[in-house]
Design an enzyme around this catalytic site. Structure first.
Site, PDB file in Angstrom:
ATOM      1  N   GLY A 141      54.271  40.313  -5.959  1.00  0.00           N
ATOM      2  CA  GLY A 141      54.114  39.467  -4.784  1.00  0.00           C
ATOM      3  C   GLY A 141      55.192  38.423  -4.614  1.00  0.00           C
ATOM      4  N   GLU A 142      55.211  37.838  -3.430  1.00  0.00           N
ATOM      5  CA  GLU A 142      56.177  36.781  -3.103  1.00  0.00           C
ATOM      6  C   GLU A 142      55.393  35.476  -2.975  1.00  0.00           C
ATOM      7  OE1 GLU A 142      59.419  36.006  -2.830  1.00  0.00           O
ATOM      8  OE2 GLU A 142      58.669  34.088  -2.117  1.00  0.00           O
ATOM      9  N   HIS A 148      70.655  38.219  -6.785  1.00  0.00           N
ATOM     10  CA  HIS A 148      71.008  39.629  -7.017  1.00  0.00           C
ATOM     11  C   HIS A 148      72.259  40.136  -6.302  1.00  0.00           C
ATOM     12  CE1 HIS A 148      67.231  39.748  -9.079  1.00  0.00           C
ATOM     13  NE2 HIS A 148      66.462  39.958  -8.039  1.00  0.00           N
ATOM     14  N   CYS A 163      57.654  44.265 -12.946  1.00  0.00           N
ATOM     15  CA  CYS A 163      56.528  44.176 -12.032  1.00  0.00           C
ATOM     16  C   CYS A 163      56.304  45.419 -11.187  1.00  0.00           C
ATOM     17  CB  CYS A 163      56.657  42.942 -11.147  1.00  0.00           C
ATOM     18  SG  CYS A 163      58.109  42.934 -10.120  1.00  0.00           S
ATOM     19  N   CYS A 218      53.345  43.621  -2.133  1.00  0.00           N
ATOM     20  CA  CYS A 218      54.379  42.711  -1.621  1.00  0.00           C
ATOM     21  C   CYS A 218      54.924  43.268  -0.318  1.00  0.00           C
ATOM     22  CB  CYS A 218      55.507  42.602  -2.651  1.00  0.00           C
ATOM     23  SG  CYS A 218      56.720  41.323  -2.263  1.00  0.00           S
ATOM     24  N   SER A 222      65.773  34.765  -6.564  1.00  0.00           N
ATOM     25  CA  SER A 222      66.251  36.126  -6.805  1.00  0.00           C
ATOM     26  C   SER A 222      67.429  36.379  -5.889  1.00  0.00           C
ATOM     27  CB  SER A 222      65.123  37.121  -6.513  1.00  0.00           C
ATOM     28  OG  SER A 222      64.037  36.837  -7.362  1.00  0.00           O
TER      29      SER A 222
HETATM   30  N1  SAH Z   1      58.900  37.873  -5.075  1.00  0.00           N
HETATM   31  C1  SAH Z   1      59.439  36.997  -6.075  1.00  0.00           C
HETATM   32  C2  SAH Z   1      58.773  37.105  -7.421  1.00  0.00           C
HETATM   33  C3  SAH Z   1      58.375  38.456  -7.928  1.00  0.00           C
HETATM   34  S1  SAH Z   1      59.619  39.571  -8.474  1.00  0.00           S
HETATM   35  C4  SAH Z   1      60.932  37.184  -6.181  1.00  0.00           C
HETATM   36  O1  SAH Z   1      61.470  38.043  -5.512  1.00  0.00           O
HETATM   37  O2  SAH Z   1      61.561  36.428  -6.899  1.00  0.00           O
HETATM   38  C5  SAH Z   1      60.154  38.894 -10.010  1.00  0.00           C
HETATM   39  C6  SAH Z   1      61.611  39.156 -10.314  1.00  0.00           C
HETATM   40  O3  SAH Z   1      61.796  40.515 -10.762  1.00  0.00           O
HETATM   41  C7  SAH Z   1      62.533  38.971  -9.129  1.00  0.00           C
HETATM   42  O4  SAH Z   1      63.699  38.305  -9.542  1.00  0.00           O
HETATM   43  C8  SAH Z   1      62.829  40.396  -8.742  1.00  0.00           C
HETATM   44  O5  SAH Z   1      63.981  40.491  -7.964  1.00  0.00           O
HETATM   45  C9  SAH Z   1      62.918  41.054 -10.095  1.00  0.00           C
HETATM   46  N2  SAH Z   1      62.839  42.507 -10.125  1.00  0.00           N
HETATM   47  C10 SAH Z   1      62.099  43.337  -9.374  1.00  0.00           C
HETATM   48  N3  SAH Z   1      62.324  44.612  -9.700  1.00  0.00           N
HETATM   49  C11 SAH Z   1      63.232  44.605 -10.691  1.00  0.00           C
HETATM   50  C12 SAH Z   1      63.870  45.614 -11.444  1.00  0.00           C
HETATM   51  N4  SAH Z   1      63.640  46.918 -11.228  1.00  0.00           N
HETATM   52  N5  SAH Z   1      64.743  45.230 -12.404  1.00  0.00           N
HETATM   53  C13 SAH Z   1      65.001  43.918 -12.621  1.00  0.00           C
HETATM   54  N6  SAH Z   1      64.426  42.922 -11.947  1.00  0.00           N
HETATM   55  C14 SAH Z   1      63.560  43.254 -10.977  1.00  0.00           C
END
Ligand code: SAH
Length: 347
Positions: free
Chosen positions: A158-159, A215, A332, A111, A213
């Site tokens: 990935g995105e 956050h 992921c 990513c 996402s």
């Molecule tokens: N790129 C997309 C999809 C993949 S990530 C996105 O950003 O939405 C899938 C989800 O997992 C996203 O919401 C991401 O922010 C979250 N994520 C990644 N690492 C994480 C972690 N350590 N703890 C909780 N969620 C996490």
């Protein structure tokens, strides 16, 4: 791929292609059916003659996802590390819910987004996945577990909106009646907030769930954790979300990973409420998964509850997500890093 990536072709494209090769009209239906049932070679297509199978194998390549590691959680969640035909590795997670089986698939190898809490970005970016390779993850998991998947989430490595054309083609293929026939209503697409692509997706008017996402409730925090926010800030992102909801009639699902002391205060909860006011939205609160090197810790349970209570009291629906597969590093990027000797794993 040197040979033609046949599983990424639509039914109509395959029909045209086969017509051009002088095949009888029913041939495309047969091959399309096999491919979308998860056949991994033309040899398996037993209702075709041997010579035709050889001819097809010379011209076409079938994208496969070969499981090189499989971890099964006590709760039944299964995590796969899949190898693509060219050797690249991606992760998928199969989850069992009372309403059916969901699979979380990857859309890219690595990513580019570099969110500070995420393991995937730490390994860098290698390449986009093809539509056929997204299908192959579902097919391999189904075959391996002997189940039928009913829901798909594009929330693995990935995105998805950074691989827009391939993802759109995948969505059309996976939902097509001659193929796996998984309706768009059973699909969620998760994005870190590529605003220009959200507008583009809104125009397609697909009935899928857009998961964003978020956050963080403000730019000060989001700039720290998500570099994408410096390109499109919270205001621009939420404006695009409102537009998407209006265009599609679907409520937006917001992901909010709760990080102790970073984004989990009462003040953050109140700010979030203010920003989402008037938007058809649902907030998923997820205790952040530990990824070595980030220094982040998940919010305590009492904090999670207090945060959710503030949202609920203000009429903003929220759920603290049940964590599945936490014993198998099911967030992921973690498994691939471990496999490659990276430091992204912490039991
Ligand atoms: N790129 C997309 C999809 C993949 S990530 C996105 O950003 O939405 C899938 C989800 O997992 C996203 O919401 C991401 O922010 C979250 N994520 C990644 N690492 C994480 C972690 N350590 N703890 C909780 N969620 C996490």
């Amino acid at each position: 791929m040197e040979r033609i990536d046949v599983k990424s072709m639509s039914f109509t494209e395959l029909q045209k292609e086969f017509e051009g090769l002088g095949f009888p009209p029913y041939r495309a239906g047969q091959v399309f059916h096999w491919l979308h049932q998860g056949a991994e070679s033309f040899q398996e297509m037993t209702n075709l003659s041997k010579s035709l199978r050889l001819q097809l194998a010379e011209r076409y390549e079938i994208a496969c996802a070969q499981a090189v590691r499989k971890l099964v959680s006590v709760d039944g969640t299964v995590k796969y590390l899949f190898r693509m035909n060219d050797g690249e590795l991606v992760e998928s997670v199969l989850m069992r819910y009372h309403h059916g089986i969901s699979i979380c698939i990857s859309t890219q190898v690595g990513c580019k987004m570099n969110c500070s809490f995420c393991a995937t970005g730490r390994s860098g970016f290698s390449r986009n996945l093809l539509p056929s390779e997204m299908l192959a993850q579902i097919q391999s998991a189904q075959r391996d577990e002997g189940v039928r998947v009913s829901n798909v989430v594009l929330m693995g490595m990935g995105e998805p909106l950074d691989n827009y054309e391939n993802v759109l083609r995948f969505l059309r293929l996976v939902s097509c009646p001659e193929g796996m026939n998984i309706g768009m209503r059973h699909i969620s697409l998760s994005t870190c907030g590529l605003v220009d692509q959200i507008y583009r997706l809104a125009e397609e008017k697909l009935p899928l769930t857009l998961s964003v996402s978020l956050h963080a409730p403000n730019d000060a925090i989001r700039n720290q954790t998500m570099p994408v926010n410096r390109r499109w800030n919270v205001e621009a992102l939420l404006k695009a979300c409102r537009h998407y909801a209006k265009q599609t009639g679907r409520r937006i699902s917001f992901e909010y990973a709760m990080i102790r002391g970073v984004n989990d205060s009462d003040g953050c909860a109140r700010e979030l409420v203010g920003r989402l006011r008037g938007m058809p939205a649902h907030v998923n609160l997820i205790p952040v998964n530990d990824v070595t090197g980030t220094g982040y810790q998940k919010s305590r349970v009492e904090r999670q509850r207090a945060f959710a209570a503030i949202l609920e009291a203000a009429g903003c629906t929220a759920t603290v997500r049940r964590t599945l597969g936490s014993d198998i590093e099911a967030s992921c990027g973690q498994l691939r890093r471990k496999h490659e000797g990276g430091d992204g794993y912490e039991g």
